[in-house]
Write an enzyme that holds these catalytic residues in place. Sequence first.
Site, PDB file in Angstrom:
ATOM      1  N   LYS A   1      -2.569   6.991   1.339  1.00 50.00           N
ATOM      2  CA  LYS A   1      -2.310   7.276   2.754  1.00 50.00           C
ATOM      3  C   LYS A   1      -1.192   8.324   2.800  1.00 50.00           C
ATOM      4  CE  LYS A   1      -1.893   4.697   7.095  1.00 50.00           C
ATOM      5  NZ  LYS A   1      -2.847   5.372   7.933  1.00 50.00           N
TER       6      LYS A   1
ATOM      7  N   GLU B   1     -16.208   6.778   6.355  1.00 48.28           N
ATOM      8  CA  GLU B   1     -15.343   6.101   7.335  1.00 48.28           C
ATOM      9  C   GLU B   1     -15.126   7.020   8.526  1.00 48.28           C
ATOM     10  OE1 GLU B   1     -11.290   5.436   5.996  1.00 48.28           O
ATOM     11  OE2 GLU B   1     -11.189   7.387   5.035  1.00 48.28           O
TER      12      GLU B   1
ATOM     13  N   ARG C   1       0.836  -1.211   0.000  1.00 46.53           N
ATOM     14  CA  ARG C   1       0.000   0.000   0.000  1.00 46.53           C
ATOM     15  C   ARG C   1       0.868   1.257   0.000  1.00 46.53           C
ATOM     16  NH1 ARG C   1      -4.638   0.543   4.504  1.00 46.53           N
ATOM     17  NH2 ARG C   1      -2.877   1.141   5.782  1.00 46.53           N
TER      18      ARG C   1
ATOM     19  N   ARG D   1       9.504  18.772  -8.252  1.00 48.51           N
ATOM     20  CA  ARG D   1      10.749  18.595  -9.014  1.00 48.51           C
ATOM     21  C   ARG D   1      11.939  19.259  -8.330  1.00 48.51           C
ATOM     22  NH1 ARG D   1       8.472  20.570 -14.740  1.00 48.51           N
ATOM     23  NH2 ARG D   1       7.796  22.189 -13.293  1.00 48.51           N
TER      24      ARG D   1
HETATM   25  N1  PXG Z   1      -9.098   5.047   7.344  1.00 44.96           N
HETATM   26  C1  PXG Z   1      -8.168   5.980   7.610  1.00 44.96           C
HETATM   27  C2  PXG Z   1      -8.372   7.356   7.122  1.00 44.96           C
HETATM   28  C3  PXG Z   1      -7.012   5.633   8.320  1.00 44.96           C
HETATM   29  O1  PXG Z   1      -6.080   6.556   8.563  1.00 44.96           O
HETATM   30  C4  PXG Z   1      -7.856   3.363   8.483  1.00 44.96           C
HETATM   31  C5  PXG Z   1      -8.964   3.768   7.748  1.00 44.96           C
HETATM   32  C6  PXG Z   1      -7.721   1.924   8.843  1.00 44.96           C
HETATM   33  O2  PXG Z   1      -6.825   1.285   7.956  1.00 44.96           O
HETATM   34  P1  PXG Z   1      -5.885   0.074   8.385  1.00 44.96           P
HETATM   35  O3  PXG Z   1      -5.140  -0.281   7.158  1.00 44.96           O
HETATM   36  O4  PXG Z   1      -5.000   0.597   9.488  1.00 44.96           O
HETATM   37  O5  PXG Z   1      -6.772  -0.997   8.844  1.00 44.96           O
HETATM   38  C7  PXG Z   1      -6.852   4.301   8.776  1.00 44.96           C
HETATM   39  C8  PXG Z   1      -5.644   3.894   9.563  1.00 44.96           C
HETATM   40  C9  PXG Z   1      -2.498   7.178  13.650  1.00 44.96           C
HETATM   41  C10 PXG Z   1      -2.926   5.916  13.019  1.00 44.96           C
HETATM   42  O6  PXG Z   1      -1.321   7.306  13.968  1.00 44.96           O
HETATM   43  C11 PXG Z   1      -3.790   5.970  11.959  1.00 44.96           C
HETATM   44  C12 PXG Z   1      -4.216   4.798  11.352  1.00 44.96           C
HETATM   45  C13 PXG Z   1      -3.753   3.565  11.797  1.00 44.96           C
HETATM   46  C14 PXG Z   1      -2.869   3.521  12.873  1.00 44.96           C
HETATM   47  C15 PXG Z   1      -2.442   4.712  13.481  1.00 44.96           C
HETATM   48  O7  PXG Z   1      -3.323   8.071  13.854  1.00 44.96           O
HETATM   49  N2  PXG Z   1      -5.075   4.940  10.312  1.00 44.96           N
END
Ligand code: PXG
Length: 299
Positions: free
Chosen positions: A157, A190, A58, A111
């Site tokens: 991300k 979400e 990812r 760039r």
């Molecule tokens: N949506 C968003 C916008 C996220 O940032 C998830 C869904 C869940 O995805 P995963 O792949 O983790 O199942 C996330 C995950 C932090 C922190 O430091 C943020 C996430 C995960 C762990 C720590 O705030 N975001």
Amino acid sequence: MVLALEKEPLIYIDGELVPKSQAKISVFDHGFLYGDGVFESIMVFNGVAFKLKEHIDRLYDSAKVLCLEIPMSKEEMLKTIIDTVKANGFRDAYIRVLVTRGVGDLGLDPRKCPKPSVIIIVDKIKLFRDEAWTQGVTAIISSVRRDRVDATTHEVKSMNYLNSILAKLEANAVGADEAIMLDDRGFVSEGATDNIFIVKDGVIYTPPRTTGILPGITRSRVMKLAEECGYKVVEKDITPSELLTADEVFLTGTAAGVVPVVKISGRTIGDGKPGPITLELMKRFRQVREDPSEGVKIF
Ligand code: PXG
């Protein structure tokens, strides 16, 4: 007086391991100046880095969308992450991998940044109160809409989390634990940093990627897990009314796992306690994420 000196975590920055207190990057890094960069969060449970290879995939996908060339192969990235966790010696840890656009001049043109930076932080994280998993969390439906898939989409991300931060500020203002965001059409998208599921009449529903979500790695494994447990899982658009009248609601994310939601914008979900399907998935998921076959065994 004797001071207990805790060993500082070691942070990887572009080939060097640096103690946390000295881990610094330039103010001219475009990650800092413009949020121009990508990241991943990975958990290590009992020595197993859950879905580490999926997180690396990812990360490279996010970088591809931003035309950001990560200065190492996926195999080198895997080894570098493992070595950094080993150097820290934590059997349970939170790993944050960042690739920033790197140092450039003022002016946002990528760039101007010849060399992206790779940073790996190994530390601990706490996103919710301890009671979150036993009592459930509260949420609001935020007035901040999820960015559109053709804008600063959260399918990438990226280091730009202002969309989620604005929503989280609204939750904070009313003392709610999490903010649930709608997409630009008004369908459920979400949470600020987690994916969302609802349960209605024994069927599990979750919004599709077209609502602007991060395609969560926990989401994907929990969907499979629910099917393994015999439930029907359907990806479909969910209206705010369907959310508020669901039998159960839960969130999924890397650091939090499966978290029950018991109140949304003043409406009690189900009977106000974590529901049976949520509790079953929460329990089963805890076993899954420590299983060496579900990730990369580091220790
Ligand atoms: N949506 C968003 C916008 C996220 O940032 C998830 C869904 C869940 O995805 P995963 O792949 O983790 O199942 C996330 C995950 C932090 C922190 O430091 C943020 C996430 C995960 C762990 C720590 O705030 N975001």
